[in-house]
Design a protein around this motif. Sequence first.
Motif, PDB file in Angstrom:
ATOM      1  N   LYS A  71     109.245  84.800  40.289  1.00  0.00           N
ATOM      2  CA  LYS A  71     109.056  85.169  38.839  1.00  0.00           C
ATOM      3  C   LYS A  71     107.817  84.209  38.630  1.00  0.00           C
ATOM      4  O   LYS A  71     106.951  84.756  37.789  1.00  0.00           O
ATOM      5  N   SER A  72     107.966  83.011  38.780  1.00  0.00           N
ATOM      6  CA  SER A  72     106.927  82.002  38.724  1.00  0.00           C
ATOM      7  C   SER A  72     105.476  82.515  39.363  1.00  0.00           C
ATOM      8  O   SER A  72     104.460  82.237  38.606  1.00  0.00           O
ATOM      9  N   THR A  73     105.697  82.923  40.512  1.00  0.00           N
ATOM     10  CA  THR A  73     104.355  83.406  41.122  1.00  0.00           C
ATOM     11  C   THR A  73     103.755  84.583  40.375  1.00  0.00           C
ATOM     12  O   THR A  73     102.451  84.733  40.246  1.00  0.00           O
ATOM     13  N   LEU A  76     105.701  82.362  29.134  1.00  0.00           N
ATOM     14  CA  LEU A  76     106.360  81.264  28.929  1.00  0.00           C
ATOM     15  C   LEU A  76     107.551  81.260  30.008  1.00  0.00           C
ATOM     16  O   LEU A  76     108.470  82.088  30.320  1.00  0.00           O
ATOM     17  N   ASP A  77     107.548  80.356  31.108  1.00  0.00           N
ATOM     18  CA  ASP A  77     108.212  80.324  32.330  1.00  0.00           C
ATOM     19  C   ASP A  77     109.419  79.453  31.967  1.00  0.00           C
ATOM     20  O   ASP A  77     109.381  78.141  31.894  1.00  0.00           O
ATOM     21  N   GLU A  78     110.516  80.286  31.732  1.00  0.00           N
ATOM     22  CA  GLU A  78     111.892  79.538  31.577  1.00  0.00           C
ATOM     23  C   GLU A  78     111.997  78.581  30.322  1.00  0.00           C
ATOM     24  O   GLU A  78     112.270  77.513  30.362  1.00  0.00           O
ATOM     25  N   PRO A  79     111.436  79.227  29.106  1.00  0.00           N
ATOM     26  CA  PRO A  79     111.355  78.355  27.930  1.00  0.00           C
ATOM     27  C   PRO A  79     112.689  77.795  27.494  1.00  0.00           C
ATOM     28  O   PRO A  79     112.601  77.209  26.497  1.00  0.00           O
TER      29      PRO A  79
END
Length: 282
Positions: free
Chosen positions: A58-60, A180-183
Amino acid sequence: MAIAYEQKDTILHVENLTVAYGEKVILQNVNIVEKDTVRAGKSQGQVIAVLGRSGRGKSTLFRALTGLEKPTSGRILIPDYSKPAANGQQPAKLVQEGDVGFVNQKYTLFRHKTVYQALWFALRNTTLTKAEKDEKIMHYLQEWGLEKNKDQYPNFLSGGQRQRTAILEQLLSSGYYMVLDEPFSGLDVGNIINVKKSFELISQSHELNTILFSTHDIELAVELADSIYIIGYPQDEKGNTINVGTVLRHFDLKQMGLAWHDGLRAEHLTCVQHIKEIMLKG
Ligand SMILES: Nc1ncnc2c1ncn2[C@@H]1O[C@H](COP(=O)(O)OP(=O)(O)O)[C@@H](O)[C@H]1O
Ligand SMILES: [Mg+2]
């Protein structure tokens, strides 16, 4: 009852994306097509959730979307608003660093800039005059309930005020797209509500505004998003798992009649259960 909407131009096209770190392929054949959603009499942005178990990429994917990570193959296209439309459609361009705002989980802010100074800095690459910048900043501070915090430094802000400032900063500097990564990770219930409200403000302030976020909270994703992508490991014909992330499933909540509702109904919970099953397999 399903809410009526129309789909216009493609606003995000991820085409056969593969991303590797050195030799290690993390994501393969990722395809995403999102269109500008239009609702009569309403500014309706896009809210897209990316779900998947830890380490699936996901972050990638987000790093590739923000232009921080170059695709090994495939491409990511967004409309080029600097060019005139041809046949009613904006020409497309490859996404570049700066096109997509990125808000990290910690909502990092400049320690030595006040809220106003941070937002002023966020507008540095625009062609606005000083008066227009001031007007824009003041408008947002008011709309986002930060007027009183205008001259405060980050250390003096509450968690919710910091989050809103960090989100606003990215919104002002990047234009329409925001990742937004895991906001919601590690936030208390009050701050979860704050961030949810910021999503609403962004989404309602411009039809082209597009938020992409990841979360481990599936119910929250179904509540907030109008489109959900599940990233995970697929299986080959023999049923063996391939340890490279890809889109396992896409749920178009608009089409399913599940988008833009307050709270979760039975149909939403069925969808949550369905998503859990897919995630557990991949
Ligand atoms: N800079 C990097 N170099 C090498 N491998 C990485 C790097 N960043 C992440 N990875 C690996 O890529 C995979 C996917 O990570 P990530 O995109 O962070 O997944 P997620 O966000 O879904 O948890 C993991 O196996 C992780 O160890
Ligand atoms: Mg991650």
